[in-house]
Design a protein around this motif. Sequence first.
Motif, short mmCIF file in Angstrom:
data_model
loop_
_atom_site.label_atom_id
_atom_site.label_comp_id
_atom_site.label_asym_id
_atom_site.label_seq_id
_atom_site.Cartn_x
_atom_site.Cartn_y
_atom_site.Cartn_z
N GLY A 95 -4.44 3.67 3.89
CA GLY A 95 -3.24 2.87 3.76
C GLY A 95 -3.38 1.75 2.75
O GLY A 95 -4.47 1.44 2.27
N ARG A 96 -2.22 1.16 2.45
CA ARG A 96 -2.12 0.03 1.51
C ARG A 96 -2.64 0.41 0.12
O ARG A 96 -3.29 -0.39 -0.57
CB ARG A 96 -2.81 -1.20 2.05
CG ARG A 96 -2.18 -1.67 3.36
CD ARG A 96 -2.75 -2.98 3.84
NE ARG A 96 -2.15 -3.36 5.10
CZ ARG A 96 -2.72 -3.16 6.28
NH1 ARG A 96 -3.92 -2.63 6.35
NH2 ARG A 96 -2.10 -3.51 7.37
N CYS A 97 -2.39 1.65 -0.27
CA CYS A 97 -2.83 2.15 -1.59
C CYS A 97 -1.91 1.60 -2.68
O CYS A 97 -0.73 1.35 -2.45
CB CYS A 97 -2.78 3.67 -1.62
SG CYS A 97 -3.82 4.48 -0.39
N ASP A 98 -2.44 1.44 -3.88
CA ASP A 98 -1.64 1.03 -5.04
C ASP A 98 -0.84 2.21 -5.59
O ASP A 98 0.24 2.04 -6.14
CB ASP A 98 -2.52 0.46 -6.15
CG ASP A 98 -3.12 -0.89 -5.78
OD1 ASP A 98 -2.51 -1.62 -4.98
OD2 ASP A 98 -4.20 -1.22 -6.30
N ALA A 99 -1.39 3.41 -5.46
CA ALA A 99 -0.74 4.64 -5.94
C ALA A 99 -1.34 5.81 -5.15
O ALA A 99 -2.41 5.68 -4.55
CB ALA A 99 -1.00 4.84 -7.43
N LEU A 100 -0.63 6.93 -5.15
CA LEU A 100 -1.13 8.14 -4.49
C LEU A 100 -1.23 9.26 -5.53
O LEU A 100 -0.27 9.52 -6.26
CB LEU A 100 -0.18 8.57 -3.36
CG LEU A 100 0.01 7.55 -2.23
CD1 LEU A 100 1.06 8.06 -1.24
CD2 LEU A 100 -1.30 7.29 -1.52
N THR B 208 -11.52 0.57 10.61
CA THR B 208 -10.87 0.11 9.39
C THR B 208 -11.93 -0.33 8.41
O THR B 208 -12.82 -1.11 8.76
CB THR B 208 -9.91 -1.05 9.68
OG1 THR B 208 -8.93 -0.62 10.62
CG2 THR B 208 -9.23 -1.52 8.43
N ILE B 209 -11.82 0.16 7.18
CA ILE B 209 -12.77 -0.21 6.14
C ILE B 209 -11.99 -0.91 5.03
O ILE B 209 -11.05 -0.33 4.48
CB ILE B 209 -13.50 1.03 5.57
CG1 ILE B 209 -14.26 1.73 6.70
CG2 ILE B 209 -14.42 0.64 4.43
CD1 ILE B 209 -14.84 3.07 6.31
N ALA B 210 -12.36 -2.12 4.73
CA ALA B 210 -11.68 -2.89 3.67
C ALA B 210 -12.28 -2.56 2.31
O ALA B 210 -13.45 -2.17 2.21
CB ALA B 210 -11.82 -4.38 3.95
N ALA B 211 -11.47 -2.71 1.29
CA ALA B 211 -11.93 -2.50 -0.09
C ALA B 211 -11.29 -3.56 -0.97
O ALA B 211 -10.23 -4.11 -0.64
CB ALA B 211 -11.53 -1.11 -0.57
N ALA B 212 -11.92 -3.85 -2.08
CA ALA B 212 -11.37 -4.82 -3.03
C ALA B 212 -10.09 -4.24 -3.65
O ALA B 212 -9.97 -3.03 -3.84
CB ALA B 212 -12.39 -5.10 -4.12
N ARG B 213 -9.14 -5.10 -3.93
CA ARG B 213 -7.89 -4.67 -4.55
C ARG B 213 -8.19 -3.95 -5.87
O ARG B 213 -8.99 -4.41 -6.67
CB ARG B 213 -6.99 -5.87 -4.82
CG ARG B 213 -5.62 -5.49 -5.31
CD ARG B 213 -4.65 -6.60 -5.00
NE ARG B 213 -3.29 -6.29 -5.25
CZ ARG B 213 -2.50 -5.54 -4.47
NH1 ARG B 213 -3.00 -5.02 -3.39
NH2 ARG B 213 -1.25 -5.32 -4.77
#
Length: 64
Positions: free
Chosen positions: A45-50, A2-7
Amino acid sequence: MTIAAARGADIRAVARGRVAFADWLRGYGLLLILDHGGGYMSLYGRCDALNFSEGDWVDAGTVI
């Protein structure tokens, strides 16, 4: 892994692949699954838009 990213950060495809799934999924929010062939897939996952739909081809480095 899992790689985290800033919102709000851009999410880029790790390799060229075909979109196998692009929709909301419980526990993952908006989820895009890329099928890279040979049994390899990447999930975003947890995307704001696709930006892509099922069946679309995505090149490596493209913002999904």
